[in-house]
Write a protein that holds these residues in place. Sequence first.
Motif, short mmCIF file in Angstrom:
data_model
loop_
_atom_site.label_atom_id
_atom_site.label_comp_id
_atom_site.label_asym_id
_atom_site.label_seq_id
_atom_site.Cartn_x
_atom_site.Cartn_y
_atom_site.Cartn_z
N GLY A 276 -32.77 -10.52 12.35
CA GLY A 276 -32.68 -10.81 10.92
C GLY A 276 -34.05 -10.92 10.27
N MET A 277 -35.00 -11.50 10.99
CA MET A 277 -36.37 -11.62 10.48
C MET A 277 -36.96 -10.24 10.23
N LEU A 305 -42.95 0.96 16.44
CA LEU A 305 -42.23 -0.31 16.37
C LEU A 305 -42.38 -1.07 17.69
N HIS A 306 -41.99 -2.33 17.64
CA HIS A 306 -42.30 -3.28 18.71
C HIS A 306 -41.27 -3.20 19.84
N ASP A 307 -41.50 -2.27 20.75
CA ASP A 307 -40.60 -2.10 21.90
C ASP A 307 -41.11 -2.93 23.09
N CYS A 308 -41.30 -4.22 22.87
CA CYS A 308 -41.70 -5.07 24.00
C CYS A 308 -40.74 -4.89 25.16
N PHE A 309 -39.49 -4.65 24.83
CA PHE A 309 -38.44 -4.28 25.78
C PHE A 309 -37.57 -3.23 25.10
N SER A 310 -37.02 -2.32 25.85
CA SER A 310 -36.25 -1.24 25.22
C SER A 310 -35.06 -1.79 24.43
N ALA A 311 -34.56 -2.96 24.83
CA ALA A 311 -33.47 -3.58 24.06
C ALA A 311 -33.93 -3.91 22.65
N ASN A 312 -35.19 -4.30 22.49
CA ASN A 312 -35.67 -4.62 21.15
C ASN A 312 -35.83 -3.36 20.31
N GLU A 313 -36.24 -2.26 20.93
CA GLU A 313 -36.30 -1.02 20.15
C GLU A 313 -34.92 -0.65 19.64
N LEU A 314 -33.90 -0.81 20.50
CA LEU A 314 -32.53 -0.47 20.10
C LEU A 314 -32.10 -1.26 18.87
N ILE A 315 -32.29 -2.57 18.88
CA ILE A 315 -31.81 -3.38 17.75
C ILE A 315 -32.73 -3.28 16.54
N TYR A 317 -33.96 -0.40 15.33
CA TYR A 317 -33.60 0.76 14.52
C TYR A 317 -32.79 0.34 13.29
N PRO A 318 -31.68 -0.37 13.45
CA PRO A 318 -30.94 -0.79 12.26
C PRO A 318 -31.64 -1.88 11.46
N ALA A 319 -32.41 -2.73 12.12
CA ALA A 319 -33.13 -3.77 11.39
C ALA A 319 -34.08 -3.16 10.37
N LEU A 320 -34.71 -2.05 10.73
CA LEU A 320 -35.64 -1.37 9.82
C LEU A 320 -34.91 -0.46 8.83
N GLY A 321 -33.60 -0.29 9.03
CA GLY A 321 -32.84 0.57 8.15
C GLY A 321 -32.90 2.03 8.52
N CYS A 323 -31.04 3.40 10.70
CA CYS A 323 -29.66 3.82 10.92
C CYS A 323 -28.76 2.64 10.57
N ASP A 324 -27.46 2.88 10.51
CA ASP A 324 -26.51 1.79 10.30
C ASP A 324 -26.49 0.89 11.53
N LEU A 325 -26.01 -0.34 11.35
CA LEU A 325 -26.05 -1.32 12.42
C LEU A 325 -25.33 -0.84 13.67
N ASP A 326 -24.23 -0.14 13.51
CA ASP A 326 -23.45 0.28 14.68
C ASP A 326 -23.84 1.68 15.18
N GLU A 327 -24.95 2.22 14.69
CA GLU A 327 -25.33 3.60 15.00
C GLU A 327 -26.57 3.71 15.89
N ALA A 328 -27.17 2.60 16.34
CA ALA A 328 -28.45 2.67 17.04
C ALA A 328 -28.36 3.52 18.31
N HIS A 329 -27.34 3.27 19.11
CA HIS A 329 -27.22 4.03 20.35
C HIS A 329 -26.86 5.49 20.09
N LYS A 330 -26.17 5.74 18.99
CA LYS A 330 -25.85 7.12 18.62
C LYS A 330 -27.11 7.84 18.15
N MET A 331 -27.99 7.09 17.50
CA MET A 331 -29.29 7.65 17.11
C MET A 331 -30.07 8.09 18.35
N VAL A 332 -29.99 7.29 19.40
CA VAL A 332 -30.64 7.63 20.67
C VAL A 332 -30.02 8.90 21.25
N GLU A 333 -28.70 8.96 21.26
CA GLU A 333 -28.01 10.12 21.82
C GLU A 333 -28.35 11.41 21.07
N ARG A 334 -28.53 11.30 19.75
CA ARG A 334 -28.86 12.48 18.93
C ARG A 334 -30.31 12.91 19.08
#
Length: 463
Positions: A276-277, A305-315, A317-321, A323-334
């Motif tokens: 959220g921050m 962006l701050h990929d201290c861990f790959s999980a943070n890069e995933l979340i 993507y939508p935090a920065l806008g 992609c949509d919140l439910d689209e982060a992993h689909k963004m990776v797949e594309r």
Amino acid sequence: MPQNKFQRTFIIGCGCTAFIKPRGQRTTEDMGLEAGTKALLDAGITYDAVQTAFVGYCYGDSTSGQRALYGLGMTGIPITNVNNNCSTGSTALFHANNAVKSGLVECALALGFERMAAGSLGTNFPDRTPPTLLFNKRTIDLEKTLTSGTNFGPGAPRMFGNAGQEYMDKYGAEVKHLAMIAAKNHAHSVKNPYSQFRNGWTVEQVLQAPKITAQLTKFMCSPTSDGAACCIIASEDFVHAHGLENQAIEIVAQNLETDDPAAYDTDSAMEVAGYGMSKRCADKVFKEAGFSDGEGRGLVGVVELHDCFSANELITYPALGLCDLDEAHKMVERGDNTYGGKYVVNPSGGLEAKGHPLGATGLGMHFYITMQLRNLAGPMQAPGLFDIPDKRGKFGLVHNIGIGGAVVVSLLRRPEFYKTGGIDGPARLGYNHAHECRPVTLADVDKVKSKKSSKFVLQHAKL
């Protein structure tokens, strides 16, 4: 102060050291001197032009900033030391930028460095409760809400692993997506001579690496590192007075955001980890740049962006806008996070591969994005940044977060007066430091040091 009362601000020079394994091989003052010298050479100015400086580090004694900058001169300017966890470097830049933006000075310097211990992050003050204790406590409390149950591992990867698990539980992402992000960053890093790791781990190798938490393997985690980076900020008048129209990159908008109660008071491991921050900060930055809610992301071409861990890069993507919140992993797949996709995210290799010397990380991000927007990044260059009708080209976006917490988001772009050609930073350094990593010499320092410098201090420099 109303936005129209502020000066425009520009990054006119930047420099970086190699990010290396933390083996105590270099001091912070020598790494800082290297990064600062490169930035001043890049800008074509001496330290006498710098009117204030902010120096970021987390693991060092008081006044380490002065010790590093005194190699460039002892001019009596204000030097402020900054510590804001993993966002320390960008926090130093934020304050340097504000000093110029407000009109207090025409030229400011932001330097960041770190000399770290090997292994997971820890505290240097075991006699007191760490300020991040409640964040760690809250993320452990929330593990009962996650399908993975009780997690394990050091505090930081456990926290971000839990955030990734929440995203996977809610939106259908899998651990393979975390591996795909990590492998993408490691592949990018092969082309970056400043990177700590240039192994190019594949998805399979990432998945087979030792488990750090239930979600994260070793190659999904950023290493501790030693290194330094520096950026110099100046006003538009300064840019024109020094003929820097061929390299000045505008900080169109920038913000620093801290936590709100949602970090603790919602049942969300993502909120604990700063989702959220980051979102609030990014939204404010795009609004400051003149965009309506949710707009402007399509004009971004490259992101660090701050990929201290790959999980943070995933979340993130939508935090920065992006992609949509439910689209982060689909963004990776594309493949919309790498070359050939919608955005090139972490062309430097990101923290996971490039390294993460806390005080230098954010400034290093701005170094890489600045060089992308100057079209100097060589094998790391993101394509298509200038293939739009607007001659300013696309934006570069920077995101740097620290638990505890603070996040800085910056939106950079070429200004309308940008012009190519002429003598620029690489010409002054004698090579393209955007993608060539070389040491500096005392002869280099002599070109940029102040008229008020100490021979005694420079006698102790080890470059």
